[in-house]
Scaffold this motif. Sequence first.
Motif, PDB file in Angstrom:
ATOM      1  N   VAL A 140     102.433  93.225  51.118  1.00  0.00           N
ATOM      2  CA  VAL A 140     102.744  94.328  52.040  1.00  0.00           C
ATOM      3  C   VAL A 140     101.741  95.436  51.736  1.00  0.00           C
ATOM      4  O   VAL A 140     102.080  96.485  51.181  1.00  0.00           O
ATOM      5  N   PRO A 141     100.472  95.229  52.073  1.00  0.00           N
ATOM      6  CA  PRO A 141      99.406  96.104  51.563  1.00  0.00           C
ATOM      7  C   PRO A 141      99.365  97.475  52.226  1.00  0.00           C
ATOM      8  O   PRO A 141      99.739  97.650  53.394  1.00  0.00           O
ATOM      9  N   LEU A 142      98.869  98.440  51.456  1.00  0.00           N
ATOM     10  CA  LEU A 142      98.610  99.784  51.963  1.00  0.00           C
ATOM     11  C   LEU A 142      97.112 100.050  52.052  1.00  0.00           C
ATOM     12  O   LEU A 142      96.702 101.143  52.432  1.00  0.00           O
ATOM     13  N   GLY A 143      96.315  99.068  51.682  1.00  0.00           N
ATOM     14  CA  GLY A 143      94.872  99.216  51.710  1.00  0.00           C
ATOM     15  C   GLY A 143      94.212  97.995  51.118  1.00  0.00           C
ATOM     16  O   GLY A 143      94.836  96.940  50.948  1.00  0.00           O
ATOM     17  N   THR A 144      92.950  98.131  50.778  1.00  0.00           N
ATOM     18  CA  THR A 144      92.170  97.074  50.136  1.00  0.00           C
ATOM     19  C   THR A 144      92.174  97.320  48.636  1.00  0.00           C
ATOM     20  O   THR A 144      91.852  98.415  48.173  1.00  0.00           O
ATOM     21  N   TYR A 145      92.534  96.289  47.888  1.00  0.00           N
ATOM     22  CA  TYR A 145      92.628  96.366  46.438  1.00  0.00           C
ATOM     23  C   TYR A 145      91.529  95.489  45.836  1.00  0.00           C
ATOM     24  O   TYR A 145      91.457  94.296  46.138  1.00  0.00           O
ATOM     25  N   SER A 151      95.622  99.600  61.019  1.00  0.00           N
ATOM     26  CA  SER A 151      96.253 100.756  60.379  1.00  0.00           C
ATOM     27  C   SER A 151      97.650 100.402  59.872  1.00  0.00           C
ATOM     28  O   SER A 151      98.211  99.349  60.194  1.00  0.00           O
ATOM     29  N   LEU A 152      98.216 101.325  59.091  1.00  0.00           N
ATOM     30  CA  LEU A 152      99.605 101.155  58.648  1.00  0.00           C
ATOM     31  C   LEU A 152     100.544 101.111  59.837  1.00  0.00           C
ATOM     32  O   LEU A 152     101.512 100.332  59.866  1.00  0.00           O
ATOM     33  N   GLU A 153     100.281 101.938  60.820  1.00  0.00           N
ATOM     34  CA  GLU A 153     101.106 101.986  62.029  1.00  0.00           C
ATOM     35  C   GLU A 153     101.093 100.645  62.746  1.00  0.00           C
ATOM     36  O   GLU A 153     102.139 100.145  63.188  1.00  0.00           O
ATOM     37  N   ALA A 154      99.925 100.015  62.860  1.00  0.00           N
ATOM     38  CA  ALA A 154      99.832  98.722  63.546  1.00  0.00           C
ATOM     39  C   ALA A 154     100.526  97.625  62.755  1.00  0.00           C
ATOM     40  O   ALA A 154     101.058  96.667  63.334  1.00  0.00           O
ATOM     41  N   ARG A 155     100.552  97.747  61.447  1.00  0.00           N
ATOM     42  CA  ARG A 155     101.146  96.707  60.602  1.00  0.00           C
ATOM     43  C   ARG A 155     102.669  96.812  60.523  1.00  0.00           C
ATOM     44  O   ARG A 155     103.375  95.800  60.576  1.00  0.00           O
ATOM     45  N   TYR A 156     103.183  98.058  60.370  1.00  0.00           N
ATOM     46  CA  TYR A 156     104.610  98.215  60.060  1.00  0.00           C
ATOM     47  C   TYR A 156     105.373  99.076  61.072  1.00  0.00           C
ATOM     48  O   TYR A 156     106.580  99.228  60.950  1.00  0.00           O
ATOM     49  N   ARG A 157     104.700  99.686  62.003  1.00  0.00           N
ATOM     50  CA  ARG A 157     105.261 100.563  63.042  1.00  0.00           C
ATOM     51  C   ARG A 157     105.713 101.904  62.479  1.00  0.00           C
ATOM     52  O   ARG A 157     105.194 102.950  62.842  1.00  0.00           O
ATOM     53  N   ASP A 158     106.695 101.859  61.545  1.00  0.00           N
ATOM     54  CA  ASP A 158     107.213 103.091  60.968  1.00  0.00           C
ATOM     55  C   ASP A 158     107.728 102.809  59.550  1.00  0.00           C
ATOM     56  O   ASP A 158     107.607 101.687  59.044  1.00  0.00           O
TER      57      ASP A 158
END
Length: 664
Positions: free
Chosen positions: A571-576, A617-624
């Motif tokens: 459930v990523p928030l970015g590139t690690y 984006s986070l929005e596209a991945r998880y909506r909210d």
Amino acid sequence: MMRHRLLLAAATATLLGTSATQARVTRFVVEQRREVPAVRPGAPAYVILRGYYEGAIDPRDRRNAIITDLAAAPRQKDGRVGYRATFAIALPADPARASGFLVYDVPNRGNGDVAADAEDHVRVVSGWQGDIAPQPGIQTLAVPTASGLTGWVLQRFTGVATTTASQPIVGGIGRPTPRPLPVSLDTRRATLFAQAGEDAPREAIAARDWAFADCRTQPFPGTPDPHQLCLRGGFDAAKGYTLVYRGKDPKVLGIGFAAVRDLNAFLRFAKADDAGTPNPLAGAIRWAIVSGTSQSGNFVRSLIALGFNQAEDGHQIFDGANPNIAARQVPLNIRFGVPGGAAGMFEPGSEGSLWWSRYDDKRRGRGVSSLLDRCTATRTCPKIVETFGSAEFWGLRMSPGLIGTDARVDAPLPANVRRYYFPSVTHGGSYIGGFPLDGDKAFPGAPACTLAFNPNPSTDTRRALLKALADWVRTGKAPPPSRYPMLVTGDLVEATASAMGWPAIPGAPSPTGMLNQLPDYDFGPGFHAVDLSGVLTRQPPAVRGTIPQLVPRVNADGNEMAGVPSVQLLVPLGTYTGWNQLARGYGAGGNCGFIGGFIPFARTEAERRAKGDPRPSLEARYRDHAGFVARVRAVVAEQIAQGWLLADDGARLIDQAEKSDVLR
């Protein structure tokens, strides 16, 4: 029949006895006893014991013969060689509550402590690194000096500020230790050179322009001092310096392996020491596991490889082992070795066996060997769970341990070894965990890196795997099948952006050029490379070439795919990344040690398009926020069901996700 029984009895006595010539703990002293209340309802109260122990080893025993310079160490009256080490033990106050496990945690650069264990195991630490001076709160080992012996000493200096008047001659990182005294302070009998980079030409510094001296109160040439290096005109922070001199009176550092062996043999099998002091664990231990992280994990690999999982009386000491984030062997059993290093220039560590199965190291001409050769011959090999992550590929030269020195074929794993890879993590995983949007926090002494620090953790997955290792040892139930990047699955590629499939992220550095190269060093005929033991008779070493290394490929987000991913990577928030870029100083533009990086996703699609970021984006991945938490819940359930996550850790991760700032 009677003769057969007598022979069997004699053999058993030889195997299990405690004759005067056998290595053992001769004195066991508890200096402090502290009671610790139960850590949770229903758990046992614990007792913490601290003190020291003395031991003695027989130089004539074949199991000790491999210890470098042991034959030249001073002897006791009985012909043995003595040592003294600190220890700490945590055990349930009620012995009936103990699990039956002894877990020995190898200290890292002396840093090691014990506490009450959630699984009711006995926890033990002790000193093993003989070049660390005694100090409060640190696990140390006092070993004898082989007086009269000499040899070449090499010490590197990088990042020395231009305002430095003189530089202490110390080695290692994290806890630098004093280097041996020079045979002579005459600089004409030593060498000093500078380099603008590791691939740059060597600039010889004339003997008249430097000194073994302290220039802090007196200008160059200063006050003669064998512990300090002084340079006419001062140092250049953009350059690295290499000093080579003849040193004297080496400490017999390899005794560290025997000291760990003997303590754990005593705690597991003995009733009392030579003076009759009772063993506090007598009769309480049925199984033993050794675990080490980073430098300490390298120690675990070497302890097994050099045969120190067998006591002098023949007992197998550890039933299980977890070398964690350990890519090399520890350069301990070497005259003037520096066990506190970390895969730096001219540093030994990757020259010996790096593989668990037998492999023919044709490229370096070192024949067929494995880390398990000695324990296989004596039937003392433990069950092994090897764990490591991305930074070990990029900074610590892990690749040959998986695919050999020719990088052509996956090296198979023996039946007693499981290997698990933590994708896209820094060295040791995140320091804070949870779901931070701005990366991990800096730690004391961290270098200046271009990218934020990688917040992707490995602790939760490792905790589940350590429980699986204990079950494997106790019941024979095998852990899950190994999961790690392999050639046969196409997961290992060249360390370039194009080969990896690295996305073009605006403003982010490229992984190309970030790999820590592995030179094929020749340290001379006195060095037994396969065992990483002996004497370095050629310093600096000759470089015979470069060993090919590969790294894991990545997905469209730049995250690795092979291995056992954390919840945060699923459930990523970015590139690690397992690599980062050094922002300034010596080596600027190259890899930032073995520290991983983090490149966060844009919060919204509008922000993503404005930046030209190819990653959703986070929005596209998880909506909210609710959608993000729901995804974490689902992944946690999957990880628990597959055995990669413990239930308590899963509940904590869900709570952290709910409390996070993601899409709030």
